[in-house]
Design a protein around this motif. Structure first.
Motif, PDB file in Angstrom:
ATOM      1  N   TRP A 107       0.849  -1.192   0.000  1.00 14.52           N
ATOM      2  CA  TRP A 107       0.000   0.000   0.000  1.00 14.52           C
ATOM      3  C   TRP A 107       0.884   1.240   0.000  1.00 14.52           C
ATOM      4  CZ3 TRP A 107      -5.477   0.617   0.372  1.00 14.52           C
ATOM      5  CH2 TRP A 107      -6.190  -0.593   0.338  1.00 14.52           C
ATOM      6  N   ARG A 109       1.038   5.742  -0.489  1.00 18.55           N
ATOM      7  CA  ARG A 109       0.284   6.997  -0.340  1.00 18.55           C
ATOM      8  C   ARG A 109       0.898   8.068  -1.233  1.00 18.55           C
ATOM      9  NH1 ARG A 109       0.951  11.749   2.301  1.00 18.55           N
ATOM     10  NH2 ARG A 109       2.899  11.009   3.255  1.00 18.55           N
ATOM     11  N   LEU A 115      -3.846   9.975  -1.783  1.00 19.79           N
ATOM     12  CA  LEU A 115      -4.515   8.739  -2.179  1.00 19.79           C
ATOM     13  C   LEU A 115      -3.782   7.545  -1.577  1.00 19.79           C
ATOM     14  CD1 LEU A 115      -6.572   7.167  -3.999  1.00 19.79           C
ATOM     15  CD2 LEU A 115      -4.753   7.145  -5.745  1.00 19.79           C
ATOM     16  N   ALA A 117      -3.599   3.457  -1.811  1.00 19.41           N
ATOM     17  CA  ALA A 117      -4.025   2.327  -2.638  1.00 19.41           C
ATOM     18  C   ALA A 117      -2.867   1.342  -2.770  1.00 19.41           C
ATOM     19  CB  ALA A 117      -4.463   2.811  -4.028  1.00 19.41           C
ATOM     20  N   ARG A 121      -3.331  -2.156  -7.978  1.00 18.08           N
ATOM     21  CA  ARG A 121      -4.444  -1.501  -8.674  1.00 18.08           C
ATOM     22  C   ARG A 121      -3.973  -0.546  -9.761  1.00 18.08           C
ATOM     23  NH1 ARG A 121      -8.429  -0.321  -3.452  1.00 18.08           N
ATOM     24  NH2 ARG A 121      -8.715  -2.537  -2.927  1.00 18.08           N
ATOM     25  N   ARG A 123      -2.489   2.197  -9.836  1.00 23.79           N
ATOM     26  CA  ARG A 123      -2.544   3.647  -9.651  1.00 23.79           C
ATOM     27  C   ARG A 123      -1.139   4.252  -9.641  1.00 23.79           C
ATOM     28  NH1 ARG A 123      -7.293   5.749  -7.463  1.00 23.79           N
ATOM     29  NH2 ARG A 123      -9.045   4.410  -8.033  1.00 23.79           N
ATOM     30  N   HIS A 140       2.668   8.658  -8.555  1.00 26.31           N
ATOM     31  CA  HIS A 140       1.233   8.630  -8.878  1.00 26.31           C
ATOM     32  C   HIS A 140       1.065   9.233 -10.266  1.00 26.31           C
ATOM     33  CE1 HIS A 140      -3.168   9.722  -7.657  1.00 26.31           C
ATOM     34  NE2 HIS A 140      -3.101   8.781  -8.582  1.00 26.31           N
ATOM     35  N   GLU A 170      -8.831  -1.175   4.387  1.00 25.56           N
ATOM     36  CA  GLU A 170     -10.264  -1.121   4.073  1.00 25.56           C
ATOM     37  C   GLU A 170     -11.095  -1.737   5.186  1.00 25.56           C
ATOM     38  OE1 GLU A 170     -10.640  -2.958   0.272  1.00 25.56           O
ATOM     39  OE2 GLU A 170      -9.977  -1.169  -0.828  1.00 25.56           O
ATOM     40  N   ILE A 184     -12.575   4.303  -1.828  1.00 23.37           N
ATOM     41  CA  ILE A 184     -11.421   5.092  -2.265  1.00 23.37           C
ATOM     42  C   ILE A 184     -10.845   5.723  -1.013  1.00 23.37           C
ATOM     43  CG2 ILE A 184     -10.604   7.003  -3.683  1.00 23.37           C
ATOM     44  CD1 ILE A 184     -12.962   6.541  -5.545  1.00 23.37           C
ATOM     45  N   GLU A 186      -8.035   7.701   1.546  1.00 21.42           N
ATOM     46  CA  GLU A 186      -7.029   8.749   1.669  1.00 21.42           C
ATOM     47  C   GLU A 186      -6.422   8.675   3.063  1.00 21.42           C
ATOM     48  OE1 GLU A 186      -8.614  12.578   0.787  1.00 21.42           O
ATOM     49  OE2 GLU A 186      -8.898  12.158  -1.355  1.00 21.42           O
ATOM     50  N   CYS A 203     -12.461   7.073   3.915  1.00 20.94           N
ATOM     51  CA  CYS A 203     -13.011   6.457   2.706  1.00 20.94           C
ATOM     52  C   CYS A 203     -13.899   7.475   1.999  1.00 20.94           C
ATOM     53  CB  CYS A 203     -13.822   5.214   3.062  1.00 20.94           C
ATOM     54  SG  CYS A 203     -14.606   4.437   1.624  1.00 20.94           S
TER      55      CYS A 203
END
Length: 619
Positions: A107, A109, A115, A117, A121, A123, A140, A170, A184, A186, A203
């Motif tokens: 994960w 940031r 963001l 994620a 994914r 991103r 990003h 999550e 989504i 942050e 979220c």
């Protein structure tokens, strides 16, 4: 260290950083996290190592010791980390030779829009400048038409069984409930951000938010799921795990503890040929007749064959074969015992110490004023130590009887273990057996020793270990305490850093069935480069200088800057400390220097301290 392919890179692997061989054993082995300038990676298991670029380390005595550990029964040799000499071009093969790593945590940031994620994914993209691998980073893509860096989310979860996983963002932000929209996330600072946990995850899909400090509150429901049995360094899940997960900060010192065994290289036989054959027996034991040996020597003479066998060119081939045949007829194979310290003790305390290119000691006179309290005493001009990594633990350090919690460093058991060697110098001092037995008799009946044993039982029971095992013996507490006092003072006197000096304790009671009694302390340099052999430590072995060092160390120990709090501390006090009178101001040493994790220390066993005048060895 090299990273597997990811993103748009066209190379099979990419260099992202580097570590020293000794760091692999003590700080950054398989399963450990390495915090690079803009990346965080985890070292993969040894299955992915390129063994063609490793070197074999020989230490027959260590083979028997590592085979006692779970999963290491088939180990037959030791290997250094893969390495290839550098060239001027970063496109050559050396740049892709190293320890494989994986990005972890997964994960990230975004430093611009916050963001949060996972890498999977898509991103975030990875960028590794070929000429500046230290600037490797994730970014990003198309964030406000820019490419801001994406940094690792600095929170993880782990369990005492050695598993490690991403923080369940999550699940945590939704308190275990499903999101009512599209999740989504942050991550941003909350409040004054005076602590690492002063951050809030939000979220955007459903508006749920939660403060990270709640996950670290002891005794409260933090909505963390059960352990998934994940080993990210092996890219696998073990399945259901019965251990609770605990939140960790990235870089926490309890995220990885090495389980390793080490042995000093000591002469095991007399004679140069006999010792050379013993050191290379793993190869020579396969030679069945003299003709095969003579053919091998001819190959070596013309530059073929194994380079480490070139020593045979210095001796008569008939003598070499006679030594090999004699060793085979005596069935003198590798030691199958786990007793590593006994043979070393015998070599150090022998009337005429053995000598080899890797072992040289000389006896010296006892310093003035310590004739009745110190025994055999030697200066170690040259020594070699081989350290083999056998596994690791998380949350708690490795302890006796906790073999079931040792996490593996491989997917499939190998016939070799990663290892490193250090060469250096040292000082060995011993305590007279008669005097230490007299002191033990008195100290065993003291309240402080009973507190230490009771504290150990409580500590082990709290961790689900057998409380009847692992209790310290009296002389170990004394030897360990004197060792730390000397280590701190020697670091001030000889010029080595405290982390470059290690202890090796020789401790065995007189009635121990495993062998004769031992009571000695070896302080030696543990640096793998030139800092380990500068001569500063062995220079202190001269009687006059060592006497001054001992007196200064003992004088400093009589009063700690945190007394009376330090002097009155007991192992049964609330908390997890397994020591009596000891603290960072007087006794604690760096983790890489101490054999027992700064446990089982008691300043009152060495010298009289506040409130205790009768337990000390030195009056």
């Amino acid at each position: 260290m090299t990273s597997p392919p990811s993103g748009r890179t066209r190379y099979k692997s990419t260099r992202v950083g580097g570590i020293r061989p000794s760091q692999m054993i003590h700080a950054y082995g398989p399963g450990a996290l390495v915090d690079l300038p803009q990346l965080s990676v985890i070292l993969s298991g040894v299955d992915g190592w390129d063994i063609n670029h490793t070197e074999r380390l020989i230490e027959p005595r260590l083979i028997g010791a590592v085979r006692e550990l779970p999963g290491c029964h088939g180990v037959a040799e030791f290997r250094t980390p893969p390495w290839e000499e550098e060239t001027t071009s970063p496109f050559d093969s050396w740049a892709r030779t190293g320890l494989p790593v994986y990005p972890f945590p997964r994960w990230l940031r975004c430093t611009r829009c916050n963001l949060l994620a996972p890498v999977d994914r898509q991103r975030f993209q990875i960028e590794v400048p070929v000429y500046r691998p230290d600037r490797a980073r994730y970014f990003h893509d198309k964030c406000h038409n820019r490419r801001p860096s994406a940094v690792p989310a600095r929170f993880l979860v782990a369990c005492p069984a050695g598993h490690l996983d991403d923080f369940p963002w999550e699940v945590y932000v939704h308190a275990g409930e499903p999101c009512s929209g599209v999740p989504i996330l942050e991550l941003e600072e909350a409040g004054k951000a005076s602590r690492a946990t002063d951050v809030r995850v939000t979220c955007k899909g459903c508006g749920a938010q939660r403060h990270l400090q709640e996950a670290f509150n002891v005794g409260t429901s933090n909505s963390l799921p059960l352990c998934r049995g994940r080993h990210p360094h092996l890219q696998r899940f073990d399945g259901e795990c019965d251990q609770p997960t605990r939140p960790l900060l990235l870089g926490a010192s309890n995220a990885w503890f090495p389980v390793y065994r080490s042995a000093l290289t000591i002469p095991t036989v007399t004679g140069e040929i006999e010792q050379a054959v013993a050191d290379h027996w793993d190869v020579l034991k396969n030679i069945e007749d003299s003709a095969s040996l003579f053919a091998l020597i001819r190959f070596i003479a013309i530059g073929a064959g194994e380079k480490r066998l070139q020593w045979m060119l210095n001796f008569d081939p008939e003598d070499v074969w006679a030594t090999i045949a004699g060793r085979r007829s005596g069935s003198d194979e590798e030691a199958s015992t786990a007793d590593l310290r006994g043979p070393e003790w015998e070599a150090f305390t022998a009337a005429i110490p053995p000598k080899s290119p890797d072992f040289s000691v000389r006896g010296l006179g006892v310093p003035d004023g310590f004739e009745g309290t110190l025994g055999h005493y030697v200066a170690v001009d040259r020594l070699r130590e081989v350290q083999a990594l056998c596994g690791f633990t998380r949350i708690d350090g490795p302890n006796a009887g906790e073999a079931a919690r040792i996490a593996p460093i491989w997917e499939t058991p190998q016939r070799w273990l990663p290892a490193a060697e250090v060469r250096g110098e040292g000082i060995l001092i011993t305590l007279p057996e008669a005097l230490i037995e007299k002191w033990e008799t008195a100290y065993r009946d003291s309240d402080h020793f009973r507190d230490l044993r009771q504290g150990t039982r409580t500590w082990r029971a709290r961790r689900g270990l057998d409380p009847s095992e692992g209790a310290p013996i009296a002389r170990f507490v004394l030897l360990h305490t004197i060792s730390h006092l000397l280590m701190r003072q020697v670091a001030l006197e000889c010029g080595y850093s405290a982390a470059s000096i290690r202890e090796r304790l020789y401790c065995r009671e007189a009635d121990d069935p495993e062998g004769p009694s031992m009571a000695g302390i070896l302080l030696y340099t543990a640096a793998p480069d030139s800092e380990g052999t500068l001569g500063g430590l062995v220079a202190l072995a001269e009687p006059a200088r060592l006497g001054a060092v001992l007196r200064d160390a003992l004088d400093r120990a009589r009063l700690c800057s945190t007394d009376p709090m330090c002097a009155s501390h007991r192992a049964v006090d609330p908390g997890d400390s397994l020591h009596n009178a000891a603290c960072h101001a007087c006794l604690f040493a760096p983790e890489t220097s101490c054999e027992a994790g700064n446990r089982q220390l008691d300043r009152g066993t060495a010298v009289p301290i506040l409130g205790r005048q009768h337990d000390s060895y030195f009056q």
